[in-house]
Design an enzyme around this catalytic site. Structure first.
Site, PDB file in Angstrom:
ATOM      1  N   GLU A 135     -17.050  10.333  23.756  1.00  0.00           N
ATOM      2  CA  GLU A 135     -15.757  10.948  23.412  1.00  0.00           C
ATOM      3  C   GLU A 135     -15.543  11.060  21.893  1.00  0.00           C
ATOM      4  OE1 GLU A 135     -13.170   6.826  23.771  1.00  0.00           O
ATOM      5  OE2 GLU A 135     -12.171   8.730  24.112  1.00  0.00           O
ATOM      6  N   HIS A 160     -12.808  -3.974   3.985  1.00  0.00           N
ATOM      7  CA  HIS A 160     -11.349  -4.143   4.036  1.00  0.00           C
ATOM      8  C   HIS A 160     -10.737  -3.623   5.348  1.00  0.00           C
ATOM      9  CE1 HIS A 160      -7.306  -3.905   1.685  1.00  0.00           C
ATOM     10  NE2 HIS A 160      -7.084  -3.908   2.984  1.00  0.00           N
ATOM     11  N   GLU A 208       0.822  -1.212   0.000  1.00  0.00           N
ATOM     12  CA  GLU A 208       0.000   0.000   0.000  1.00  0.00           C
ATOM     13  C   GLU A 208       0.859   1.267   0.000  1.00  0.00           C
ATOM     14  OE1 GLU A 208      -2.998  -0.320  -0.648  1.00  0.00           O
ATOM     15  OE2 GLU A 208      -3.709  -2.230   0.177  1.00  0.00           O
ATOM     16  N   HIS A 230      -2.709   1.726   8.481  1.00  0.00           N
ATOM     17  CA  HIS A 230      -3.784   0.934   7.877  1.00  0.00           C
ATOM     18  C   HIS A 230      -3.970  -0.346   8.675  1.00  0.00           C
ATOM     19  CE1 HIS A 230      -6.216  -1.293   5.100  1.00  0.00           C
ATOM     20  NE2 HIS A 230      -5.245  -2.132   4.786  1.00  0.00           N
ATOM     21  N   HIS A 240      -6.832  -3.769   9.707  1.00  0.00           N
ATOM     22  CA  HIS A 240      -8.036  -4.532   9.364  1.00  0.00           C
ATOM     23  C   HIS A 240      -8.898  -4.658  10.619  1.00  0.00           C
ATOM     24  CE1 HIS A 240      -5.885  -6.571   5.676  1.00  0.00           C
ATOM     25  NE2 HIS A 240      -5.993  -5.253   5.581  1.00  0.00           N
TER      26      HIS A 240
HETATM   27  O1  2HA Z   1      -1.516  -6.977   3.207  1.00  0.00           O
HETATM   28  O2  2HA Z   1      -3.423  -4.818   4.360  1.00  0.00           O
HETATM   29  O3  2HA Z   1      -4.231  -3.755   2.084  1.00  0.00           O
HETATM   30  C1  2HA Z   1      -1.455  -5.667   3.536  1.00  0.00           C
HETATM   31  C2  2HA Z   1      -2.755  -5.040   3.391  1.00  0.00           C
HETATM   32  C3  2HA Z   1      -3.214  -4.674   2.040  1.00  0.00           C
HETATM   33 ZN    ZN Z   2      -5.336  -4.087   4.011  1.00  0.00          ZN
END
Ligand code: 2HA
Ligand code: ZN
Length: 281
Positions: free
Chosen positions: A170, A211, A116, A140, A142
């Site tokens: 909050e 995602h 990414e 980022h 998940h």
């Molecule tokens: O594997 O999270 O979006 C990494 C990720 C791809």
């Molecule tokens: Zn991801």
């Protein structure tokens, strides 16, 4: 002194482990990047390799030319970051046009920076500009409950912002600008990077439907805390929506935080909450 004893490196590695412990980084899921300060580059320069080849980023980030970043590696597991940082993370430098990068430290067994990388760098470019250089972390993850909500809530900034604000008092104080939503798109490329970085013009958080999430902040504590707050709020909403019996009796959210309550909160906490999110339901 080892590189892992240097402040920003320690902070980066700890944040990866914090995310792993939250359960947000199954297998190689998620990635983290940090825009290194000039004085910090000086602290790690002695560890850099000399002969690193330049590689194309896949997009162009001219406002980040000649900057240095610490990032997780593509295909690497957050679970392993603390035990072998030199294998799973790296420090890279951009060329002066912001079109190519080279890995100066880390990824000792080969491999590339996060898949990414275009999204991270385009978000950094926007955030550096709109925050006057203050934002340095792009994360980022998940996040399970936010992902679950992308199957049931309308995929709009308004719906996600308002529903998540309502779940914990909050929230409007922690993310007063709201949350952006990117519809489902193929990850890893320039298109999703452009969509996300557009949202980063006005928000610090972008949801990727089905995602995960992207969050931006000034430092590791604030960025991790932001991700954690949004995800916790999503967890509460998932629990509320899961009270099936109550739902059938028409009693889901028998009471809640109202638009006027948010206005009162904004006044006392001195945050501006856009009226757009305070619609009547
Ligand atoms: O594997 O999270 O979006 C990494 C990720 C791809
Ligand atoms: Zn991801």
């Amino acid at each position: 002194m080892q590189i892992t004893e240097i402040g920003f490196v320690k902070g980066f590695l700890r944040m990866c482990d914090d995310g792993w412990q939250q359960g947000w980084h199954e297998r190689n899921g998620g990635n983290l990047s940090y825009r290194i300060k000039e004085e910090e580059v000086a602290q790690v320069r002695g560890f850099f390799r000399a002969d690193a080849p330049w590689q194309p980023i896949g997009t162009s980030v001219p406002e980040l030319g000649n900057e240095y970043f610490m990032v997780t590696g593509s295909g690497q597991f957050f679970r392993n970051v603390l035990s072998d940082p030199e294998d799973s993370t790296c420090i890279l430098e951009l060329d002066d046009l912001g079109e190519n990068y080279r890995v100066l430290w880390g990824l000792k067994n080969g491999g590339r920076p996060t898949s990414e990388l275009p999204s991270h760098l385009m978000n950094h470019e926007v955030k550096k500009r709109v925050s006057g250089g203050k934002h340095r972390v792009i994360y980022h993850a998940h996040t399970t409950n936010v992902i679950a909500l992308t199957f049931v809530l309308p995929l709009t900034d308004e719906a996600f912002t308002r529903e998540l604000w309502e779940m914990a008092t909050e929230c409007p104080v922690v993310f007063p600008d709201g949350i952006g939503v990117v519809p489902w798109m193929v990850p890893g490329g320039r298109e999703i990077a452009v969509a996300t970085s557009r949202l980063m013009e006005k928000y610090d958080v972008a949801v990727w439907a089905h995602h995960g999430m992207f969050a931006s902040g000034e430092d590791f504590d604030l960025t991790f805390g932001l991700m954690h707050t949004v995800e916790k709020s999503a967890e509460i909403l998932v629990k509320v929506l899961s009270m099936k019996g109550a739902q059938e009796a028409g009693a889901v959210k028998r009471q809640t935080i109202t638009p006027d309550d948010f206005r009162a909160l904004a006044k006392d906490f001195q945050v501006t909450l856009p009226e757009r999110f305070l619609y009547e339901k």
